[in-house]
Design a protein around this motif. Structure first.
Motif, PDB file in Angstrom:
ATOM      1  N   ALA A  14       0.850  -1.232  -0.078  1.00 24.47           N
ATOM      2  CA  ALA A  14       0.014  -0.079   0.038  1.00 24.47           C
ATOM      3  C   ALA A  14       0.694   1.557  -0.038  1.00 24.47           C
ATOM      4  N   PHE A  15       2.110   1.213   0.420  1.00 23.51           N
ATOM      5  CA  PHE A  15       2.994   2.570   0.694  1.00 23.51           C
ATOM      6  C   PHE A  15       3.441   2.942  -0.653  1.00 23.51           C
ATOM      7  N   PRO A  16       3.248   4.147  -1.064  1.00 25.93           N
ATOM      8  CA  PRO A  16       3.168   5.494  -0.038  1.00 25.93           C
ATOM      9  C   PRO A  16       1.501   5.910  -0.397  1.00 25.93           C
ATOM     10  N   HIS A  17       0.790   4.987  -0.873  1.00 23.42           N
ATOM     11  CA  HIS A  17      -0.602   5.776  -1.740  1.00 23.42           C
ATOM     12  C   HIS A  17      -1.836   5.398  -0.858  1.00 23.42           C
ATOM     13  N   ARG A  18      -1.796   4.340  -0.066  1.00 24.08           N
ATOM     14  CA  ARG A  18      -2.950   4.250   0.793  1.00 24.08           C
ATOM     15  C   ARG A  18      -2.534   4.108   2.334  1.00 24.08           C
ATOM     16  N   PRO A  19      -3.476   4.330   3.197  1.00 27.99           N
ATOM     17  CA  PRO A  19      -3.116   4.342   4.674  1.00 27.99           C
ATOM     18  C   PRO A  19      -3.169   2.662   4.884  1.00 27.99           C
ATOM     19  N   PHE A  20      -2.405   2.434   6.196  1.00 29.76           N
ATOM     20  CA  PHE A  20      -2.452   0.939   6.661  1.00 29.76           C
ATOM     21  C   PHE A  20      -2.111   1.003   8.180  1.00 29.76           C
ATOM     22  N   SER A  21      -2.297  -0.099   8.694  1.00 29.95           N
ATOM     23  CA  SER A  21      -1.834  -0.426  10.081  1.00 29.95           C
ATOM     24  C   SER A  21      -0.342  -0.776  10.163  1.00 29.95           C
ATOM     25  N   LEU A  22       0.156  -0.598  11.408  1.00 26.26           N
ATOM     26  CA  LEU A  22       1.576  -1.261  11.571  1.00 26.26           C
ATOM     27  C   LEU A  22       1.659  -1.307  13.152  1.00 26.26           C
ATOM     28  N   ARG A  23       2.855  -2.121  13.604  1.00 22.87           N
ATOM     29  CA  ARG A  23       3.249  -2.128  14.942  1.00 22.87           C
ATOM     30  C   ARG A  23       4.858  -1.452  15.178  1.00 22.87           C
ATOM     31  N   HIS A  24       4.980  -1.369  16.421  1.00 22.37           N
ATOM     32  CA  HIS A  24       6.008  -0.857  16.655  1.00 22.37           C
ATOM     33  C   HIS A  24       6.567  -0.996  17.945  1.00 22.37           C
ATOM     34  N   HIS A  25       7.989  -0.706  18.408  1.00 24.95           N
ATOM     35  CA  HIS A  25       8.581  -1.257  19.655  1.00 24.95           C
ATOM     36  C   HIS A  25       8.875  -0.064  20.333  1.00 24.95           C
ATOM     37  N   LEU A  26       8.200   1.231  20.224  1.00 23.25           N
ATOM     38  CA  LEU A  26       8.763   2.701  20.979  1.00 23.25           C
ATOM     39  C   LEU A  26       7.959   2.818  22.458  1.00 23.25           C
ATOM     40  N   ALA A  27       6.953   1.839  22.787  1.00 26.77           N
ATOM     41  CA  ALA A  27       6.157   2.030  23.566  1.00 26.77           C
ATOM     42  C   ALA A  27       6.728   2.503  24.976  1.00 26.77           C
ATOM     43  N   ASP A  28       7.893   1.512  25.255  1.00 24.50           N
ATOM     44  CA  ASP A  28       8.433   1.682  26.467  1.00 24.50           C
ATOM     45  C   ASP A  28       9.782   2.613  26.315  1.00 24.50           C
ATOM     46  N   ASN A  29      10.042   3.365  25.417  1.00 24.55           N
ATOM     47  CA  ASN A  29      10.964   4.386  25.384  1.00 24.55           C
ATOM     48  C   ASN A  29      11.171   5.643  26.131  1.00 24.55           C
ATOM     49  N   PRO A  30      12.073   5.602  27.021  1.00 26.36           N
ATOM     50  CA  PRO A  30      11.937   6.814  28.028  1.00 26.36           C
ATOM     51  C   PRO A  30      11.760   8.311  27.505  1.00 26.36           C
ATOM     52  N   LEU A  31      11.969   8.482  26.113  1.00 23.75           N
ATOM     53  CA  LEU A  31      11.899   9.693  25.613  1.00 23.75           C
ATOM     54  C   LEU A  31      10.544  10.139  25.669  1.00 23.75           C
TER      55      LEU A  31
END
Length: 309
Positions: A14-31
């Motif tokens: 779909a990238f970069p023409h349509r929206p889509f869901s994703l997962r990431h590993h940032l939830a515990d980042n102290p920033l």
């Protein structure tokens, strides 16, 4: 090495023409802890922080937006009960966020078969951190860049509206005019065209260039980040949209972007020539605000209204 953002096969297609869901590993980042964001809010220039009440409508009239009578650091510190919406703009001005943004987008680029973000054509990397109270709304609007949006804390409901036939938002509304608020007119029937991303910590979505959207938070405070970039095509389009907005403000209606490629090229070149002598002046916050006000009127600095120290 695990990428901080994971794209499924359907996302890559779909990238970069349509929206889509994703997962990431940032939830515990102290920033992204509240303590760190209080510090960041206190270090931001005044035009790097925008905030108001989160109790607004999807089709909120800008001039009627309720404000929050707190300084930025207190908005973050008291976000659970402040009934506020805040964005910390261009956090890449701080080295730790710049490094994180680069790491994330380099990883995405490698997953797509490129050496790094630059090789993939990702330029003008910018980060926007959103801190919102429970049950807050971000009104209907669009953004002039591509965006990997990641949810760090709390729940968020992200409604992205398909406008590929321009029947929801007309081309003129995308023109870039600093004196014009970003909020767009909204009607309930737009939801028939919506893709709704229901996100918890660790979830995210890709929002393509100029796709209109609105957002609301769940029953807890929310922390999110928009990781944005511009391709060469997007940079050129934005130059044309800026010149169209400027010429329209001066009384010269313009044809939509893409109608006349030759004329668009002239406008893009004119933008580059006009911007060059102003660029050194924009390094000063005071001069940035004066320039915006002189060129576009007092509404060009609308996001500074009602701020407390």
């Amino acid at each position: 090495m695990t990428s901080l953002i994971e794209l499924a096969a359907e996302g890559r297609s779909a990238f970069p023409h349509r929206p889509f869901s994703l997962r990431h590993h940032l939830a515990d980042n102290p920033l992204f802890s509240l303590e760190k964001l209080v510090e960041v809010a206190g270090r931001m220039p005044s035009d790097g922080v925008e905030y108001n009440s989160g109790k607004v409508g999807i089709d909120q009239k800008p001039e009627e937006t309720p404000l929050v009578d707190l300084p930025p650091t207190e908005v973050v510190r008291r976000i659970r009960e402040a009934n506020a919406w805040m964005v910390l703009k261009r956090v890449e001005r701080f080295p730790e966020y710049k490094a994180l943004l680069q790491e994330v987008l380099d990883g995405v680029a490698r997953d797509m078969g490129h050496r790094d973000a630059a090789d993939a054509g990702f330029t003008n990397l910018e980060g926007f951190v959103f801190v919102s109270s429970p049950n807050a709304t971000t009104p209907f609007h669009s953004d002039p860049e591509d965006n990997f949006f990641v949810q760090i804390h709390g729940d968020k409901f992200f409604h992205v509206i398909d406008n590929t036939d321009s029947s929801v938002v007309p081309p003129q509304a995308f023109e870039i005019t600093p004196s014009m608020h970003r909020n767009l007119p909204y009607r309930d029937e737009f939801e028939s065209r919506a893709t709704v991303f229901k996100m918890k910590a660790g979830d995210g979505c890709f929002v393509p260039y100029l796709w209109p959207h609105w957002v609301r938070t769940g029953d807890s405070y929310s922390i999110s980040m928009a990781m944005t970039w511009k391709s060469a095509a997007v940079r050129r389009s934005n130059k044309v949209l800026f010149m169209n907005g400027l010429l329209r403000k001066w009384g010269f209606p313009q044809k939509p972007l893409g109608t006349s490629p030759a004329l668009d090229g002239i406008k893009a070149a004119a933008y580059t020539a006009l911007r060059a002598p102003l660029e050194p002046l924009r390094r000063s916050e005071r001069l940035r605000n004066l320039l915006r006000g002189a060129l576009f009127g007092r509404n060009a600095n609308y996001y500074l209204a009602g701020r407390k120290g």
